[in-house]
Design an enzyme around this catalytic site. Sequence first.
Site, PDB file in Angstrom:
ATOM      1  N   HIS A  84       0.862  -1.175   0.000  1.00 18.32           N
ATOM      2  CA  HIS A  84       0.000   0.000   0.000  1.00 18.32           C
ATOM      3  C   HIS A  84       0.908   1.238   0.000  1.00 18.32           C
ATOM      4  O   HIS A  84       2.022   1.191   0.515  1.00 18.32           O
ATOM      5  CB  HIS A  84      -0.830  -0.057   1.294  1.00 18.32           C
ATOM      6  CG  HIS A  84      -1.911   0.974   1.411  1.00 18.32           C
ATOM      7  ND1 HIS A  84      -1.668   2.254   1.825  1.00 18.32           N
ATOM      8  CD2 HIS A  84      -3.246   0.899   1.187  1.00 18.32           C
ATOM      9  CE1 HIS A  84      -2.814   2.921   1.863  1.00 18.32           C
ATOM     10  NE2 HIS A  84      -3.786   2.133   1.479  1.00 18.32           N
ATOM     11  N   GLN A 164      -4.267  -5.201   6.824  1.00 16.77           N
ATOM     12  CA  GLN A 164      -5.190  -6.182   6.253  1.00 16.77           C
ATOM     13  C   GLN A 164      -5.131  -7.523   6.987  1.00 16.77           C
ATOM     14  O   GLN A 164      -5.873  -8.431   6.656  1.00 16.77           O
ATOM     15  CB  GLN A 164      -4.850  -6.416   4.776  1.00 16.77           C
ATOM     16  CG  GLN A 164      -5.362  -5.337   3.849  1.00 16.77           C
ATOM     17  CD  GLN A 164      -6.876  -5.340   3.734  1.00 16.77           C
ATOM     18  OE1 GLN A 164      -7.520  -6.364   3.917  1.00 16.77           O
ATOM     19  NE2 GLN A 164      -7.434  -4.178   3.465  1.00 16.77           N
ATOM     20  N   LYS A 187     -10.554  -0.847   9.851  1.00 17.84           N
ATOM     21  CA  LYS A 187     -10.652  -2.079   9.072  1.00 17.84           C
ATOM     22  C   LYS A 187     -11.091  -3.257   9.932  1.00 17.84           C
ATOM     23  O   LYS A 187     -11.274  -4.356   9.432  1.00 17.84           O
ATOM     24  CB  LYS A 187      -9.295  -2.412   8.463  1.00 17.84           C
ATOM     25  CG  LYS A 187      -8.821  -1.340   7.537  1.00 17.84           C
ATOM     26  CD  LYS A 187      -7.755  -1.858   6.607  1.00 17.84           C
ATOM     27  CE  LYS A 187      -7.448  -0.828   5.561  1.00 17.84           C
ATOM     28  NZ  LYS A 187      -8.406  -0.868   4.439  1.00 17.84           N
TER      29      LYS A 187
HETATM   30  C1  LIG Z   1      -2.480  -3.045   3.495  1.00 20.89           C
HETATM   31  C2  LIG Z   1      -2.844  -1.655   3.930  1.00 20.89           C
HETATM   32  N1  LIG Z   1      -1.892  -0.864   4.466  1.00 20.89           N
HETATM   33  C3  LIG Z   1      -2.151   0.375   4.887  1.00 20.89           C
HETATM   34  C4  LIG Z   1      -3.400   0.932   4.790  1.00 20.89           C
HETATM   35  C5  LIG Z   1      -3.587   2.350   5.223  1.00 20.89           C
HETATM   36  O1  LIG Z   1      -4.341   2.445   6.380  1.00 20.89           O
HETATM   37  P1  LIG Z   1      -4.910   3.863   6.859  1.00 20.89           P
HETATM   38  O2  LIG Z   1      -5.584   4.454   5.662  1.00 20.89           O
HETATM   39  O3  LIG Z   1      -5.866   3.516   7.939  1.00 20.89           O
HETATM   40  O4  LIG Z   1      -3.773   4.689   7.317  1.00 20.89           O
HETATM   41  C6  LIG Z   1      -4.441   0.144   4.246  1.00 20.89           C
HETATM   42  C7  LIG Z   1      -5.801   0.630   4.139  1.00 20.89           C
HETATM   43  O5  LIG Z   1      -6.188   1.621   3.615  1.00 20.89           O
HETATM   44  C8  LIG Z   1      -4.145  -1.161   3.805  1.00 20.89           C
HETATM   45  O6  LIG Z   1      -5.092  -1.930   3.266  1.00 20.89           O
END
Ligand SMILES: Cc1ncc(COP(=O)(O)O)c(C=O)c1O
Lengths: 370, 370, 139, 139
Positions: A84, A164, A187
């Site tokens: 991500h 995730q 999540k």
């Molecule tokens: C694998 C993964 N990493 C990081 C994130 C980022 O999380 P956040 O948007 O809550 O900071 C997400 C979700 O958006 C994700 O699915």
Amino acid sequence: MIDALSDYYSRYNSNVHRSVHTLGEEATAAYEASREKVARFVGTKAQNLVFVRGTTEATNLVRFAWGHRSVHKGDLLVTTLMEHHSNIVPWQLLAQATGARLEFVGLTQDGKLDAAKLEALLGQSPKLVAVAHSSNVLGTVNDVADICAKARRAGATTVVDGAQAVPHMPVDVESMGADFYAFSGHKMLGPTGIGGLVGKKEVLEEMEPFHGGGEMIKEVFLDHSTWNDVPYKFEAGTVNIADAIGLGAAVDYLSELGMDRVRRHDVAILKYAIETLQRVKGFRFYGPADPAARAGVLSFNLADIHPHDLATILDEEGIAIRSGHHCAQPLMKWLDIPAASRASFYLYNSPEDVDALKAGLERANEVFKV
Amino acid sequence: MIDALSDYYSRYNSNVHRSVHTLGEEATAAYEASREKVARFVGTKAQNLVFVRGTTEATNLVRFAWGHRSVHKGDLLVTTLMEHHSNIVPWQLLAQATGARLEFVGLTQDGKLDAAKLEALLGQSPKLVAVAHSSNVLGTVNDVADICAKARRAGATTVVDGAQAVPHMPVDVESMGADFYAFSGHKMLGPTGIGGLVGKKEVLEEMEPFHGGGEMIKEVFLDHSTWNDVPYKFEAGTVNIADAIGLGAAVDYLSELGMDRVRRHDVAILKYAIETLQRVKGFRFYGPADPAARAGVLSFNLADIHPHDLATILDEEGIAIRSGHHCAQPLMKWLDIPAASRASFYLYNSPEDVDALKAGLERANEVFKV
Amino acid sequence: MSTADIYKELILDYYRNPRNFGTLQTFDIEAHDTNPLCGDEVDIQIKVGEGHKIEDIRFSGKGCAISQASASMLTELAKGKPLEWVKELSKEDIFKLLGTSDLGPSRVKCALLGMKVLKTGVYGYLGSGAEGTEPAGPS
Amino acid sequence: MSTADIYKELILDYYRNPRNFGTLQTFDIEAHDTNPLCGDEVDIQIKVGEGHKIEDIRFSGKGCAISQASASMLTELAKGKPLEWVKELSKEDIFKLLGTSDLGPSRVKCALLGMKVLKTGVYGYLGSGAEGTEPAGPS
Ligand SMILES: Cc1ncc(COP(=O)(O)O)c(C=O)c1O
Ligand SMILES: Cc1ncc(COP(=O)(O)O)c(C=O)c1O
């Protein structure tokens, strides 16, 4: 969770840690009790858990508070092509700021990490290895315990993105051996605006603080300040009290269900989805074919229908899917697609939802005359 | 506000900006509508308002995203002795990181800024002037429009801490002319975990991003990324959607009451409190004697009773006051006291509450045999 | 019990007239800590005598009645005891000194500050670290 | 109107068989933009002819049916028009081309991407900046 939130606001809305009066003590107790619960849920001690806004703040906290002190010109930072953006962009920025270089572990055809490339990079003694516990696009579950062990032997600090994974399977950060482990409340049935960064105690203690302000200090003089103990050193200012308590309530709920059960349900529904949806004309999915090697999500494309158009059509059928690059543009480029649709399965999803998605996809094929 | 929160979670809990489906669009619309409202409330445009966790995150965002690019070795940073730690520690850390030096504007006997010292420091062409709109200990309301104008002429960028002002008086950041203006939702009947940083458009556009991750990028390549437009450039990852919407609801409520009315009530109750409490044996208060020169809070001490002990005694009488250093240790040292008690008045407080506090103080005097 | 009862004659007396308040000319152990919540400070000095006994002890500091009185009472109790005795010390002992345990979580930290400082100093001197003490907790 | 109706014959046809798709050998104006939400991209090239007219125009890009079809339709409409005409262009014109305005806030951005790119290019060429266009909005 909603109950926990409104209970907080109507009954003991007051700032944690600062007040002597009763309202303040109740809020502090509830906030710290939530820290205990959430820490236990991911297999660590309360003092190793920093509450943050979410995974993105967690990785950026590591970037600023660990990275700016520990990473130097010429150092190697390693991440992977399935990350991500929140586990890529902070390391790009850290590399730019320090003169380090950033390298990516590539992927195999079935969407797993390229073990040979990882070995080769570990052979160059990287300072940092950043990897997802589970990919939010491919669904791939990485063997992070093994990666952390190898990285440690190579002298690298590890950052595992658990965003995730925590919602979908039992997680035990201590036995995994990650130096840092990040996740997001929203999540896992928790509120938005809250998440966690777990750090090894000795690593957290050596780090610079992150934000400067109230609560994170012990004493402020005109020319310098001294820092509070971990984890408070990293929680400057008024924290997101209500949502931290809300996350505790979500964790209670998940613990009661049992994460082993959640995981079994997840694999079962992924298996059914892969079998069922593959029968739709033009359907292609990404990531491992074996449901047991995956978690939570199934990303796909349908014929020449752009995922954005597909989402609009499915929305009319009452089916909510996410479409786009899923904050994983490097992975999209590697898959050679501009975007993908993604079905996220969770404990409340049943085979009937999969059947409804199949019908929706067939309807989209009709609209687009596929 | 509680209604807005649970409505969000039960009806349209979904991630903003990312989803095409209907839930996503409703959440985006509500989040952006809240940005509009909150921006209007403090006298700026929506695109100049970044949602942050609170004032502390706001000043630290400026420290990292503006300061690390704009401040250099030998530069002068100016703050004041009446600041909250969140408007001191970030500048200490910035000074340490860049080799700049930090100087403090001192105070007059009645708790106002020392105008001569400010002039003298402005004469040295500082890079930054950081000042509270209203002090959370002394209550002093500073003439920030005048300070911003002088600072601008001296070539300095201004950061105004509005945490104690926004809840208590009409605020118009554009006419004030501050480059940055920070505030916290939890002080203005909003939820914890949300607040705002207002920035001048051209300043925000020139700045580095803060956190790297999802939403703040336009495109991510392996070797670099490009940034989204402001304010999104500064809102990486999943934002605190529900609490941003909750803050919008709080602002609706305050706007309906009318901030002029809120301000009049504030001054009236401060006047009554000063008159009433001064009659208690051993009572000393801090800051301007004129209620019209103050806002919101009244800090005091009673005889030789430590504020912490006082809070415990008052708590039993059902009176919640804050005691301690109020995250303003430099000010405590200047006042030459280890701590103070603080009564915070707001729109729901009446003269009867002041009378109850007076009775509580008299009871404390009895317990302590003053 | 009413909260105000905490401030019994006894505590008030120790607050206004602290025993063993001040500093020693020569000492073998010194330790200091603060409670960031209220700014309470306690500093303890010990002169170690024959057989690892606490020959003399002084405290100084500033803060609320509970933190200062309990530190003062503790120095009285400690004087003449062997250093090893400090290891046995528990929060119940402090509550006994104060005559109450009904303090609420944040005031408990005030009450235990003196003990924390004493343990830090003595453990350091005995070369065993102070891991066994209560964690400091949030500010 | 049913959402699926948006994908009328017309739009589908322009999506699968875009008119004026490709690049020009020589051109006077070029502009590019993306919609970060879905990754839609549009690139427009213009050859300016006599009397500041749009002599030739091409677009390229990738993305959803709505963004690509509306960009394609827009190039057809623009061809032969004076550059000044671009200033008059409003979102209603695009809705008319598509035959619908019932798109929802995030799909509207797809529909208007081509117009945004066209305006950016032409305003830049006319030396007046593109302040007048719709703000890009969140990603
Ligand atoms: C694998 C993964 N990493 C990081 C994130 C980022 O999380 P956040 O948007 O809550 O900071 C997400 C979700 O958006 C994700 O699915
Ligand atoms: C004047 C002032 N500035 C800054 C802050 C810090 O705000 P927060 O804790 O919401 O970051 C506060 C309140 O705690 C305050 O009163």
